[in-house]
Write a protein that holds these residues in place. Structure first.
Motif, mmCIF file in Angstrom:
data_model
loop_
_atom_site.group_PDB
_atom_site.id
_atom_site.type_symbol
_atom_site.label_atom_id
_atom_site.label_comp_id
_atom_site.label_asym_id
_atom_site.label_seq_id
_atom_site.Cartn_x
_atom_site.Cartn_y
_atom_site.Cartn_z
ATOM 1 N N ASP A 104 0.826 -1.210 0.000
ATOM 2 C CA ASP A 104 0.000 0.000 0.000
ATOM 3 C C ASP A 104 0.861 1.261 0.000
ATOM 4 O OD1 ASP A 104 -2.332 -1.434 -0.040
ATOM 5 O OD2 ASP A 104 -2.621 -1.386 2.139
ATOM 6 N N MET A 105 1.995 1.219 0.689
ATOM 7 C CA MET A 105 2.907 2.370 0.693
ATOM 8 C C MET A 105 3.481 2.615 -0.703
ATOM 9 S SD MET A 105 5.059 1.795 4.196
ATOM 10 C CE MET A 105 4.253 1.653 5.793
ATOM 11 N N VAL A 106 3.866 1.536 -1.363
ATOM 12 C CA VAL A 106 4.421 1.648 -2.720
ATOM 13 C C VAL A 106 3.357 2.166 -3.679
ATOM 14 C CG1 VAL A 106 5.429 0.370 -4.647
ATOM 15 C CG2 VAL A 106 6.106 -0.189 -2.307
ATOM 16 N N ASN A 107 2.148 1.611 -3.590
ATOM 17 C CA ASN A 107 1.055 2.085 -4.440
ATOM 18 C C ASN A 107 0.723 3.542 -4.154
ATOM 19 O OD1 ASN A 107 0.770 -0.330 -5.786
ATOM 20 N ND2 ASN A 107 -0.876 -1.083 -4.475
ATOM 21 N N GLY A 108 0.890 3.942 -2.890
ATOM 22 C CA GLY A 108 0.651 5.344 -2.533
ATOM 23 C C GLY A 108 1.620 6.273 -3.230
ATOM 24 N N ASP A 111 0.521 6.464 -6.876
ATOM 25 C CA ASP A 111 -0.666 7.310 -7.028
ATOM 26 C C ASP A 111 -0.307 8.785 -6.885
ATOM 27 O OD1 ASP A 111 -2.287 5.130 -7.464
ATOM 28 O OD2 ASP A 111 -2.854 4.910 -5.356
ATOM 29 N N ALA A 112 0.578 9.087 -5.931
ATOM 30 C CA ALA A 112 1.003 10.474 -5.735
ATOM 31 C C ALA A 112 1.724 10.996 -6.971
ATOM 32 C CB ALA A 112 1.914 10.578 -4.512
ATOM 33 N N ASN A 113 2.535 10.129 -7.577
ATOM 34 C CA ASN A 113 3.231 10.533 -8.798
ATOM 35 C C ASN A 113 2.252 10.736 -9.944
ATOM 36 O OD1 ASN A 113 5.689 10.735 -10.655
ATOM 37 N ND2 ASN A 113 4.647 8.960 -11.523
ATOM 38 N N ARG A 114 1.278 9.833 -10.071
ATOM 39 C CA ARG A 114 0.277 9.917 -11.145
ATOM 40 C C ARG A 114 -0.573 11.182 -11.037
ATOM 41 N NH1 ARG A 114 -0.711 7.494 -16.121
ATOM 42 N NH2 ARG A 114 -0.145 5.310 -16.081
ATOM 43 N N ASN A 152 11.409 6.905 -7.505
ATOM 44 C CA ASN A 152 11.903 7.629 -8.676
ATOM 45 C C ASN A 152 11.109 7.182 -9.897
ATOM 46 O OD1 ASN A 152 14.636 9.099 -7.822
ATOM 47 N ND2 ASN A 152 14.506 7.153 -6.738
ATOM 48 N N PHE A 153 10.484 8.122 -10.571
ATOM 49 C CA PHE A 153 9.596 7.809 -11.688
ATOM 50 C C PHE A 153 9.980 8.596 -12.940
ATOM 51 C CE2 PHE A 153 7.222 7.390 -7.718
ATOM 52 C CZ PHE A 153 6.738 6.099 -7.825
ATOM 53 N N LEU A 154 9.618 8.005 -14.072
ATOM 54 C CA LEU A 154 9.789 8.677 -15.358
ATOM 55 C C LEU A 154 8.395 8.852 -15.953
ATOM 56 C CD1 LEU A 154 12.065 9.637 -17.382
ATOM 57 C CD2 LEU A 154 11.616 7.525 -18.622
ATOM 58 N N ASN A 155 7.890 10.063 -15.919
ATOM 59 C CA ASN A 155 6.558 10.346 -16.444
ATOM 60 C C ASN A 155 6.639 10.682 -17.928
ATOM 61 O OD1 ASN A 155 5.392 9.977 -13.946
ATOM 62 N ND2 ASN A 155 5.531 12.133 -13.375
ATOM 63 N N ILE A 156 5.802 10.025 -18.708
ATOM 64 C CA ILE A 156 5.764 10.274 -20.150
ATOM 65 C C ILE A 156 4.586 11.194 -20.437
ATOM 66 C CG2 ILE A 156 5.591 9.226 -22.431
ATOM 67 C CD1 ILE A 156 6.780 6.672 -21.161
ATOM 68 N N LEU A 157 4.894 12.341 -21.008
ATOM 69 C CA LEU A 157 3.909 13.409 -21.171
ATOM 70 C C LEU A 157 3.571 13.657 -22.635
ATOM 71 C CD1 LEU A 157 5.596 15.980 -18.738
ATOM 72 C CD2 LEU A 157 3.981 14.175 -18.148
ATOM 73 N N THR A 403 -10.217 -2.004 -17.332
ATOM 74 C CA THR A 403 -9.848 -1.241 -16.145
ATOM 75 C C THR A 403 -8.354 -1.361 -15.915
ATOM 76 O OG1 THR A 403 -10.331 -3.169 -14.762
ATOM 77 C CG2 THR A 403 -12.100 -1.568 -15.077
ATOM 78 N N HIS A 404 -7.765 -0.239 -15.489
ATOM 79 C CA HIS A 404 -6.323 -0.209 -15.260
ATOM 80 C C HIS A 404 -6.045 -0.060 -13.776
ATOM 81 C CE1 HIS A 404 -5.657 0.166 -19.560
ATOM 82 N NE2 HIS A 404 -6.550 1.118 -19.577
ATOM 83 N N THR A 405 -5.048 -0.745 -13.312
ATOM 84 C CA THR A 405 -4.667 -0.644 -11.909
ATOM 85 C C THR A 405 -3.314 0.022 -11.794
ATOM 86 O OG1 THR A 405 -3.579 -2.813 -11.950
ATOM 87 C CG2 THR A 405 -5.909 -2.764 -11.354
ATOM 88 N N THR A 406 -2.978 0.414 -10.570
ATOM 89 C CA THR A 406 -1.711 1.102 -10.331
ATOM 90 C C THR A 406 -0.523 0.266 -10.787
ATOM 91 O OG1 THR A 406 -2.706 2.169 -8.414
ATOM 92 C CG2 THR A 406 -0.323 2.224 -8.540
ATOM 93 N N THR A 407 -0.615 -1.049 -10.655
ATOM 94 C CA THR A 407 0.518 -1.914 -10.967
ATOM 95 C C THR A 407 0.831 -1.954 -12.455
ATOM 96 O OG1 THR A 407 -0.988 -3.809 -11.045
ATOM 97 C CG2 THR A 407 0.152 -3.393 -8.970
ATOM 98 N N GLU A 408 -0.030 -1.345 -13.292
ATOM 99 C CA GLU A 408 0.220 -1.356 -14.725
ATOM 100 C C GLU A 408 1.081 -0.178 -15.171
ATOM 101 O OE1 GLU A 408 -3.433 -3.589 -16.874
ATOM 102 O OE2 GLU A 408 -3.965 -1.733 -15.872
#
Length: 480
Positions: A104-108, A111-114, A152-157, A403-408
């Motif tokens: 749940d912490m990792v998914n959090g 989600d915060a990044n998204r 650390n995330f790489l967001n594609i915009l 439906t899409h989940t965070t893990t995708e």
């Protein structure tokens, strides 16, 4: 009932549709391929005329249906184009000492990044780079003990207007989307080897109007960019010699070389433009190489400095531009990279008699990669050849939304506007239910406190004193 998968790629200047069937051995049999010129409605991979794009998409579907003799219920879609770029982002969560990291912490963190907001930009996908557990880097931090968790995330915009226009085109065309993918990620999965992704490489897709650069290291996408330069720029440069686009394109395909050794340049040789005119070979070589040098240098400039010298997989070239003579040699010389490979086709075994597929010229790699991603049957009802073929077909069951989940995150899957709207509605409903639940819990807690107070000895004593006081007052009043 027919069983096949359909994929559509919106390229930099054309729309390609393909239908195929996956075999048990993992190979793919291509059943139909169609292409529709989209230069009047799509520029550099971006929709600039919705009505004409809707018409072009409709034409692609009709052509495929005529070949397949079956209606198409849904399609897989590839998205690329100018302004797609990647942006690094870091999300930090401070934790109490000796806290064990949970899913749940990792998914959090995801989600915060998204939920990050970028001006005029839409997050198409988010690729997890790695996590920092206190001071240690981990691919999966779940179960580790720490007091600080960093993602650390790489967001594609992509521009929001481009995203909305694309969704509107498919909606107006009445085409249901099974799944929407980022074309560069689907392409990478289709043409790169495991060793190239692990060791690190630069995938360069040389298109007609754009060049897409994807940098991989340790099996993770590290950078993505699309530059507005492609092989059509060479054609336009040649038209400066007072020739038509068609003639310039033909000359490019016939004579152009990405690199020509100075010893091979014949100062007396000429290339015919038409019956009356010609161009000297040195001038032709100069025009072609100047533009190729610009494209290659701009592509190489996209590679982050931190990965320079670390990419053991070298450079992998694909796309229509990779067919130019000596293109690999030009990349080697200008990037000082010894390892350069041209990917003319995908790694999956493809069975087809279509010249478009068997040419293995790199132009079909992306759409084949999209086809390989598909796992849902895209076939609808069969088309009848009888006199009654114009009758309305029986209603088919509605296409269920994916439906899409965070893990995708990081799989190149893009949510459509309808999916986002449904997700936001579900989120609002969940928040409202949680708020109602909190209010109910608060009311129940207050009621319990009230009852507790009423049952307490102090409350009973106070009430007793109040009752005694009232009786005393009443008796005094009676005596009067």
């Amino acid at each position: 009932m027919a069983d096949f998968i359909v994929a559509i790629e919106l390229g930099s200047s054309k729309i390609t549709g393909i239908a195929g069937k996956k075999n048990l051995d993992g190979s793919i049999k291509v059943l139909a391929v169609v292409k529709e010129d989209a230069t009047s409605c799509i520029r550099k991979g971006v929709v600039n005329n919705i009505d004409k794009t809707v018409q072009a998409l409709g034409n692609v579907i009709k052509k495929l249906e005529n070949i397949l003799k079956t209606k198409i219920a849904r399609v897989y879609v590839g998205v690329n184009g100018q302004s797609i770029r990647s942006e690094k982002n870091i999300i930090v969560k401070q934790l109490p000492a000796d806290t064990k990291v949970t899913v749940d912490m990792v998914n959090g963190l995801m989600d915060a990044n998204r939920s990050m907001q970028y001006p005029d930009q839409e997050i198409l996908d988010a690729v997890t780079q790695e996590y920092k557990v206190d001071n240690q880097l981990q691919v999966d931090p779940t179960g580790f003990i720490c007091s600080r968790l960093e993602g650390n995330f790489l967001n594609i915009l992509w521009r929001k207007s481009f995203y909305r226009n694309l969704n509107r085109c498919f909606e107006n065309a009445g085409i249901a989307i099974a799944e929407m993918y980022l074309s560069p990620l689907a392409l990478a999965d289709a043409v790169l080897t495991d060793a190239e992704r692990r060791g690190g490489c630069v995938l360069v897709d040389l298109g007609a109007e754009t060049t897409t650069i994807s940098v991989y290291y340790r099996d993770i996408l590290r950078h993505l960019a699309v530059i507005p330069l492609g092989s059509n720029n060479i054609t336009k440069d040649l038209t400066s010699l007072q020739m038509e686009d068609k003639t310039a394109e033909e000359m490019k395909l016939k004579y152009a070389s990405a690199y020509t050794d100075s010893n091979e340049i014949d100062m007396e040789k000429t290339y015919p433009i038409d019956h009356d005119r010609s161009i000297d070979m040195p001038k032709f070589v100069e025009i072609v190489e100047a533009r190729l040098q610009e494209i290659i240098e701009n592509a190489w400039h996209q590679v982050p400095d931190e990965f320079m010298g670390k990419l053991l997989g070298g450079i992998v070239l694909t796309g229509g531009g990779s067919n130019m003579k000596n293109i690999d040699k030009a990349f080697k010389i200008l990037t000082h990279t010894d390892k350069v490979r041209i990917a003319g086709s995908v790694t999956t075994t493809i069975i087809s008699k279509s010249p478009t597929i068997t040419a293995k010229d790199g132009t079909m790699c992306t759409v084949l990669g999209l086809l390989a991603k598909g796992n849902m049957n895209c076939a609808g009802s069969e088309i009848s050849d009888t006199l009654f073929q114009n009758e309305q077909p029986a209603n088919e069951p509605p296409v269920q939304p994916v439906t899409h989940t965070t893990t995708e995150n990081g799989k190149g899957i893009i949510k459509t506007e309808a999916e986002k709207a449904a997700e936001e509605a579900a989120k609002r409903k969940q928040e409202e239910e949680e708020e109602r639940r909190r209010q109910q819990e608060a009311e129940e807690e207050e009621e319990q406190r009230r009852k507790k107070r009423e049952n307490s000895w102090f409350h009973k004593a106070v009430n007793g004193l109040k009752t005694f006081g009232r009786k005393m007052i009443e008796e005094e009043e009676d005596e009067k």
